[in-house]
Design a protein around this motif. Structure first.
Motif, PDB file in Angstrom:
ATOM      1  N   CYS A 153       0.824  -1.209   0.000  1.00 23.70           N
ATOM      2  CA  CYS A 153       0.000   0.000   0.000  1.00 23.70           C
ATOM      3  C   CYS A 153       0.861   1.262   0.000  1.00 23.70           C
ATOM      4  O   CYS A 153       2.072   1.230   0.247  1.00 23.70           O
ATOM      5  N   GLU A 154       0.212   2.384  -0.257  1.00 21.18           N
ATOM      6  CA  GLU A 154       0.889   3.675  -0.314  1.00 21.18           C
ATOM      7  C   GLU A 154       1.574   4.006   1.013  1.00 21.18           C
ATOM      8  O   GLU A 154       2.671   4.565   1.043  1.00 21.18           O
ATOM      9  N   PHE A 155       0.948   3.604   2.110  1.00 21.91           N
ATOM     10  CA  PHE A 155       1.470   3.943   3.434  1.00 21.91           C
ATOM     11  C   PHE A 155       2.688   3.084   3.781  1.00 21.91           C
ATOM     12  O   PHE A 155       3.651   3.570   4.377  1.00 21.91           O
ATOM     13  N   SER A 156       2.660   1.813   3.399  1.00 23.31           N
ATOM     14  CA  SER A 156       3.819   0.960   3.652  1.00 23.31           C
ATOM     15  C   SER A 156       4.991   1.383   2.768  1.00 23.31           C
ATOM     16  O   SER A 156       6.155   1.294   3.179  1.00 23.31           O
ATOM     17  N   LEU A 157       4.697   1.863   1.559  1.00 21.01           N
ATOM     18  CA  LEU A 157       5.758   2.343   0.669  1.00 21.01           C
ATOM     19  C   LEU A 157       6.431   3.569   1.265  1.00 21.01           C
ATOM     20  O   LEU A 157       7.666   3.677   1.272  1.00 21.01           O
ATOM     21  N   ALA A 158       5.617   4.514   1.791  1.00 20.45           N
ATOM     22  CA  ALA A 158       6.166   5.726   2.396  1.00 20.45           C
ATOM     23  C   ALA A 158       7.003   5.376   3.626  1.00 20.45           C
ATOM     24  O   ALA A 158       8.078   5.959   3.852  1.00 20.45           O
ATOM     25  N   GLU A 159       6.529   4.411   4.418  1.00 21.98           N
ATOM     26  CA  GLU A 159       7.262   3.993   5.611  1.00 21.98           C
ATOM     27  C   GLU A 159       8.593   3.364   5.238  1.00 21.98           C
ATOM     28  O   GLU A 159       9.628   3.630   5.857  1.00 21.98           O
ATOM     29  N   ARG A 160       8.595   2.525   4.201  1.00 20.19           N
ATOM     30  CA  ARG A 160       9.819   1.881   3.769  1.00 20.19           C
ATOM     31  C   ARG A 160      10.814   2.902   3.216  1.00 20.19           C
ATOM     32  O   ARG A 160      12.028   2.802   3.479  1.00 20.19           O
ATOM     33  N   ARG A 161      10.319   3.893   2.468  1.00 22.26           N
ATOM     34  CA  ARG A 161      11.210   4.926   1.929  1.00 22.26           C
ATOM     35  C   ARG A 161      11.824   5.749   3.051  1.00 22.26           C
ATOM     36  O   ARG A 161      13.006   6.124   2.993  1.00 22.26           O
ATOM     37  N   ALA A 162      11.037   6.046   4.090  1.00 15.88           N
ATOM     38  CA  ALA A 162      11.547   6.803   5.231  1.00 15.88           C
ATOM     39  C   ALA A 162      12.617   6.011   5.965  1.00 15.88           C
ATOM     40  O   ALA A 162      13.645   6.572   6.387  1.00 15.88           O
ATOM     41  N   GLN A 163      12.405   4.715   6.117  1.00 18.20           N
ATOM     42  CA  GLN A 163      13.393   3.854   6.768  1.00 18.20           C
ATOM     43  C   GLN A 163      14.697   3.833   5.968  1.00 18.20           C
ATOM     44  O   GLN A 163      15.791   3.913   6.531  1.00 18.20           O
ATOM     45  N   SER A 164      14.554   3.706   4.644  1.00 19.46           N
ATOM     46  CA  SER A 164      15.744   3.657   3.780  1.00 19.46           C
ATOM     47  C   SER A 164      16.519   4.966   3.845  1.00 19.46           C
ATOM     48  O   SER A 164      17.752   4.965   3.883  1.00 19.46           O
ATOM     49  N   ALA A 165      15.789   6.085   3.871  1.00 19.89           N
ATOM     50  CA  ALA A 165      16.437   7.398   3.950  1.00 19.89           C
ATOM     51  C   ALA A 165      17.184   7.545   5.272  1.00 19.89           C
ATOM     52  O   ALA A 165      18.302   8.075   5.314  1.00 19.89           O
TER      53      ALA A 165
END
Length: 221
Positions: free
Chosen positions: A199-211
């Motif tokens: 989902c859009e929210f899990s994608l945003a969370e994963r991108r934040a973790q990667s950053a």
């Protein structure tokens, strides 16, 4: 079983043993979240069931990702050498249902109440299709992920199955090295393995973790 800690792999093995004793091969509508997660489940359960893979995941974002996962799923089914034939059924991409369900929970972390409701949304549609199609059982590949709560998934599935009038096949596919085997099969068949739930929210969370991880690594001497 509800509310109690249950070994769902052992419960599944009891069902499979009984089927073997009865010498019958029932029908199973298998909800799949993606081809990699379904790989081991298909290898395992096709020995005991006539399976129809049901791809219904209105949480997937963006729509191009949805199409990509469907194509991977269909290609995997066509390539695998399975004991019993496996067919495929695509559900509608009803993204508005996911956003309606997730309203007010957009900020929650992956694995929380929003995810529980998402499981329920997908399993309810699977149960409805299973009942309409006269399937003997329905279940989901979701329990293969180490990040998914098998206890909650099974409690939701059993409850929904009772409401729909079709039996939920309990499972914890990560057991018996199921997740490890799914990784091996993904490599064997060259499957696309996404790095977020969907989902859009899990994608945003994963991108934040990667950053955050990248920033941390840059600060290291």
């Amino acid at each position: 079983m509800n509310g109690q800690k249950v070994n769902y792999q052992k419960e599944l093995e009891k069902v499979l043993e009984k089927l073997g004793e009865e010498n019958r091969v029932p029908s199973l509508l298998l909800h799949s979240c993606c081809a990699p997660c379904s790989s081991y489940v298909l290898e395992y359960l096709s020995q005991y069931f006539h399976i129809t893979v049901f791809y219904y995941n209105p949480n997937i974002y963006p729509e191009s990702e949805y199409g990509k996962r469907i194509r991977e799923q269909q290609e995997l089914i066509s390539k695998m050498d399975l004991k019993n034939p496996v067919s495929f059924l695509a559900g509608e991409y009803e993204q508005e249902k996911f956003y309606e369900m997730a309203e007010g929970m957009e900020h929650l972390r992956e694995g929380g109440a929003r995810c529980m409701k998402c499981y329920e949304l997908r399993l309810a549609e699977t149960a409805r299709r299973a009942a309409e199609g006269g399937f003997d059982y329905f279940t989901t590949t979701l329990s293969i992920s180490p990040l998914k709560n098998a206890q909650k998934l099974n409690e939701i599935g059993v409850r929904i199955g009772r409401e729909a009038g079709v039996e939920y096949l309990v499972s914890d596919f990560k057991k018996k090295n199921g997740y490890k085997r799914s990784v091996e099969l993904s490599e064997e068949y060259g499957l696309y393995r996404q790095d977020y739930c969907g989902c859009e929210f899990s994608l945003a969370e994963r991108r934040a973790q990667s950053a955050a991880e990248s920033a941390g690594s840059r600060r290291e001497p």
